[in-house]
Design an enzyme around this catalytic site. Structure first.
Site, PDB file in Angstrom:
ATOM      1  N   PHE A 140      13.781 -22.777  21.008  1.00  0.00           N
ATOM      2  CA  PHE A 140      13.785 -24.097  21.609  1.00  0.00           C
ATOM      3  C   PHE A 140      14.474 -25.046  20.633  1.00  0.00           C
ATOM      4  CE2 PHE A 140      11.995 -28.127  23.112  1.00  0.00           C
ATOM      5  CZ  PHE A 140      12.202 -27.974  24.479  1.00  0.00           C
ATOM      6  N   ASP A 221       6.164 -20.669  16.040  1.00  0.00           N
ATOM      7  CA  ASP A 221       5.992 -21.692  17.062  1.00  0.00           C
ATOM      8  C   ASP A 221       5.341 -21.026  18.273  1.00  0.00           C
ATOM      9  OD1 ASP A 221       6.186 -23.525  19.109  1.00  0.00           O
ATOM     10  OD2 ASP A 221       8.233 -24.146  18.640  1.00  0.00           O
ATOM     11  N   TYR A 246       0.108 -28.987  26.078  1.00  0.00           N
ATOM     12  CA  TYR A 246       0.322 -29.450  27.456  1.00  0.00           C
ATOM     13  C   TYR A 246       0.834 -28.367  28.393  1.00  0.00           C
ATOM     14  CZ  TYR A 246       4.890 -30.332  25.210  1.00  0.00           C
ATOM     15  OH  TYR A 246       6.048 -30.224  24.475  1.00  0.00           O
ATOM     16  N   LYS A 247       1.015 -27.158  27.897  1.00  0.00           N
ATOM     17  CA  LYS A 247       1.464 -26.071  28.765  1.00  0.00           C
ATOM     18  C   LYS A 247       0.244 -25.303  29.275  1.00  0.00           C
ATOM     19  CE  LYS A 247       5.775 -25.759  26.099  1.00  0.00           C
ATOM     20  NZ  LYS A 247       6.657 -26.455  27.063  1.00  0.00           N
ATOM     21  N   ARG A 404      12.776 -20.281  35.928  1.00  0.00           N
ATOM     22  CA  ARG A 404      11.523 -19.900  35.280  1.00  0.00           C
ATOM     23  C   ARG A 404      10.382 -20.084  36.269  1.00  0.00           C
ATOM     24  NH1 ARG A 404      10.751 -22.625  29.508  1.00  0.00           N
ATOM     25  NH2 ARG A 404      10.504 -24.444  30.854  1.00  0.00           N
TER      26      ARG A 404
END
Length: 444
Positions: A140, A221, A246-247, A404
């Site tokens: 990312f 990460d 938040y995922k 995704r």
């Protein structure tokens, strides 16, 4: 959980699987948008009643207690980051003292990479300085932005010091290539647990073991795995890790992040020091000299934002109830979530194979190599995503050709997966995507 399940194509099969799912009742606690199929939980998890209640409770404490909330709230705000870290520790396989919630993911990358880079540049017994940091070309982007900034601040040219391991197929990273890149000039290997585009799950233990054999520190990460993949950070000896909440943790947009620091590294001064990382016992003595907390709490920087941390407390209640469906341990809860996730993603890949010859699954089929989402590839992926949104399917696009799809296991069922593939099949077979414009700029 071995990925060898036998799936069936018909909708009746999906219905039967949902009826037998021990976690199915948890979905009722989430606000699932009406007339939509939400499969974007790998970007932003849905709001649960539990998270909403925890946020409401924090607001009420602010209203009723005002400044006394720092000492009189339940739990008291002063130790809120540490208490949430204690609750998160079983999900990442760490001791409570090794985990704290703090800052944002990018800020945590800055402070941890900066701290450990300074420590590793001249390891004991080395005659030369270690200057390199290993990353990969499918990371990312924020990871590279932060690391490059930390190198520049130390007068090191990022183009020379950043060892970028390249993918062989544009989808996945081979651990053997990461290990081959490790040399006597390497200070840190910093890699994602799950690649954000393809959903490949890396072997963190293998990478850590190989790094330590060469005197290299290993950091990770976990943004795309925490809450859906159990980790064993302490057991494998990982040096540090960062993640967002938040995922799969469903704590809300921009919610507070988390970090792990192995206890072997306690007692060091962080590269980015702030007063909230000061030892708690003397924090309000207001000494001009910084005394870091003796554990992971040292890496807190600014005052904990209570209103962005509170929803995480409620979200963890859901995991505790998932644990109740197993043996009661919070660790067992995330293991049960992982088992369902593997079934859902395996089922999704099966249906794509069966029904969508124009699409290809870019996510590894081996369960041990798969995170929590599936990358469905199509040459017109962007326009396909737009057409899906028109049909009420909320997925997302990642360049150049990936749709995704994330069947987040706390609120997604097998019938949801079946319906998403049904909508995708109609979009692709009827070329409905041709009614939508090519990709422009802006948020994707």
């Amino acid at each position: 959980m071995d990925g060898d399940e036998e799936f069936e194509r018909g909708r009746e099969y999906a219905t039967r699987r949902d009826e037998a799912d021990p976690l199915a009742n948890l979905a009722d606690r989430f606000y699932d948008p009406e007339d939509e199929w939400y499969v974007d939980g790998n970007s932003l998890g849905l709001l649960s009643e539990d998270a909403e209640d925890a946020l409401d409770s924090a607001v009420e404490e602010w209203r009723d207690l005002a400044i006394r909330g720092w000492t009189d709230a339940d739990p008291q705000w002063f130790h809120y980051g540490e208490r949430l870290g204690d609750r998160l520790a079983p999900l990442v396989g760490a001791d409570e003292s090794e985990v704290v919630v703090a800052n944002s993911t990018t800020v945590n990358i800055h402070t941890l990479v900066g701290t450990f880079y300074d420590r590793a540049r001249r390891a004991d017994g080395d005659s030369s300085e270690r200057t390199k940091i290993i990353v990969d070309d499918l990371d990312f982007p924020t990871d590279h932005y932060a690391i490059r900034a930390q190198l520049r601040q130390r007068g090191v040219d990022p183009d020379e010091a950043l060892t970028v391991v390249e993918s062989r197929d544009g989808r996945t990273i081979a651990e053997e290539d990461v290990i081959a890149a490790m040399d006597e000039d390497t200070a840190i290997a910093f890699l994602p647990s799950v690649l954000y585009r393809s959903g490949q799950l890396l072997d963190l233990e293998r990478i850590t073991e190989a790094a330590h054999e060469k005197g290299i520190l290993a950091g990770f990460d976990l943004a795309h795995s925490v809450g859906v993949v159990p980790h064993d950070l302490s057991d494998i000896g990982a040096d540090f890790a960062v993640w967002c909440s938040y995922k799969y943790l469903n704590a809300g947009p921009g919610s507070i992040a988390g970090l792990y620091v192995n206890s072997d590294h306690f007692g060091k001064t962080p590269a980015l020091a702030g007063w909230w990382g000061h030892e708690k016992e003397t924090q309000f003595d207001m000494n001009p000299t910084y005394t870091p907390a003796a554990d992971a709490g040292a890496y807190q920087i600014g005052t904990i934002p209570i209103l962005s941390a509170a929803p995480l407390a409620g979200s963890l209640d859901v995991f505790e109830d998932a644990a109740a469906a197993s043996d009661g341990r919070l660790r067992a809860g995330v293991e049960a979530v992982r088992e369902k996730s593997l079934s859902l993603t395996g089922y999704l890949a099966f249906l794509v194979d069966e029904r969508l010859p124009d699409c290809e699954v870019g996510t590894p089929r081996d369960a041990e190599r798969r995170g929590g989402h599936v990358a469905v590839e199509h040459p017109e992926a962007y326009r396909v995503c737009e057409a899906l949104k028109e049909r009420g399917v909320v997925a997302d696009f990642r360049p150049p050709n990936v749709i995704r799809i994330c069947p987040s296991p706390l609120y997604t069922g097998f019938e949801d997966v079946w319906e998403v593939v049904e909508q995708l099949t109609q979009v692709v077979d009827d070329a409905e995507y041709e009614n939508f414009a090519e990709r422009g700029g802006g948020v994707t």
